[in-house]
Write an enzyme that holds these catalytic residues in place. Structure first.
Site, PDB file in Angstrom:
ATOM      1  N   SER A  15     -89.290 -92.304 -48.358  1.00  0.00           N
ATOM      2  CA  SER A  15     -88.086 -91.766 -47.721  1.00  0.00           C
ATOM      3  C   SER A  15     -88.347 -91.387 -46.261  1.00  0.00           C
ATOM      4  CB  SER A  15     -87.514 -90.582 -48.510  1.00  0.00           C
ATOM      5  OG  SER A  15     -88.365 -89.456 -48.447  1.00  0.00           O
ATOM      6  N   MET A  88    -101.197 -90.382 -50.030  1.00  0.00           N
ATOM      7  CA  MET A  88    -101.800 -89.375 -50.895  1.00  0.00           C
ATOM      8  C   MET A  88    -103.328 -89.466 -50.948  1.00  0.00           C
ATOM      9  SD  MET A  88     -99.022 -87.938 -51.429  1.00  0.00           S
ATOM     10  CE  MET A  88     -99.364 -86.661 -52.610  1.00  0.00           C
ATOM     11  N   ARG A  89    -103.939 -89.768 -49.827  1.00  0.00           N
ATOM     12  CA  ARG A  89    -105.404 -89.824 -49.767  1.00  0.00           C
ATOM     13  C   ARG A  89    -105.890 -89.036 -48.559  1.00  0.00           C
ATOM     14  NH1 ARG A  89    -107.669 -92.786 -53.083  1.00  0.00           N
ATOM     15  NH2 ARG A  89    -106.363 -94.127 -54.325  1.00  0.00           N
ATOM     16  N   HIS A 107     -96.001 -82.650 -43.867  1.00  0.00           N
ATOM     17  CA  HIS A 107     -96.322 -81.952 -45.117  1.00  0.00           C
ATOM     18  C   HIS A 107     -95.179 -80.999 -45.469  1.00  0.00           C
ATOM     19  CE1 HIS A 107     -98.896 -80.379 -48.240  1.00  0.00           C
ATOM     20  NE2 HIS A 107     -98.529 -79.164 -47.886  1.00  0.00           N
TER      21      HIS A 107
END
Length: 185
Positions: A15, A88-89, A107
């Protein structure tokens, strides 16, 4: 002067990637890097003819190896900035070395509160009255890099996780393109 070339890293629905596309940023998204082959963000990129490099980290002998492969993809396309949007790393030394001070992340909390996964849920379950969105530079830690911008979001007594997530996403989709415009002008 040629158009600035950037890459977006994402792992999920995309998104924020879509918000960047919709914002008509003054740069060219040269590559989407996705560590979850088949993620929805890949569909979004293909619909807009953005090149995609999908990889499975398990296919590489080490984090250094897949990060080196990413760096090669980026350098081949002359990418100058990296924008993380739900990647997501943790970024390691290979990527950090190649793109120091040219990698930013968004974030869904007011860092340093609630770093890592499920930040919206963490704030909601903690009974906070306020959370928000942070855009920050990437460093070797988890959501620890220097903060560029923050926007707060109230948590109302009648909020559900869904209503709070919706408002957080609205702020993300506005704030991230604003910050990117300021950084790359």
């Amino acid at each position: 002067m040629s158009e600035l070339k950037v890459a977006v890293f994402a792992s999920g629905s995309g998104s924020n990637f879509q918000a960047m596309l919709d914002a008509a940023l003054p740069c060219r998204i040269e590559l989407l890097v996705c560590d979850k082959p088949g993620a929805k963000v890949v569909e979004r990129a293909k619909k807009k003819d953005v090149p995609v490099w999908e990889f499975s980290p398990q296919a590489f002998p080490s984090k250094e190896a897949y990060e080196q492969a990413i760096v090669e993809q980026l350098q081949e396309r002359k990418v100058e900035w990296i924008f993380l949007a739900g990647y997501m790393r943790l970024v390691g030394p290979v990527l950090l070395g190649a793109y120091a001070n040219r990698m930013i992340n968004i974030h869904p909390s007011l860092l340093p509160k609630f770093p890592g996964l499920d930040a919206i849920g963490q704030a909601f379950r903690a009974g906070e009255r306020e959370t928000g969105v942070t855009v920050h530079y990437i460093d070797e830690g988890m959501d620890t890099g220097p903060i560029i911008a923050q926007e707060s979001v109230d948590i109302y007594p009648n909020d559900t996780m869904e209503t709070l997530e919706t408002r957080i996403h609205q702020v993300e989709h506005m704030l991230y393109p604003q910050v990117i415009r300021k950084l790359i002008k």
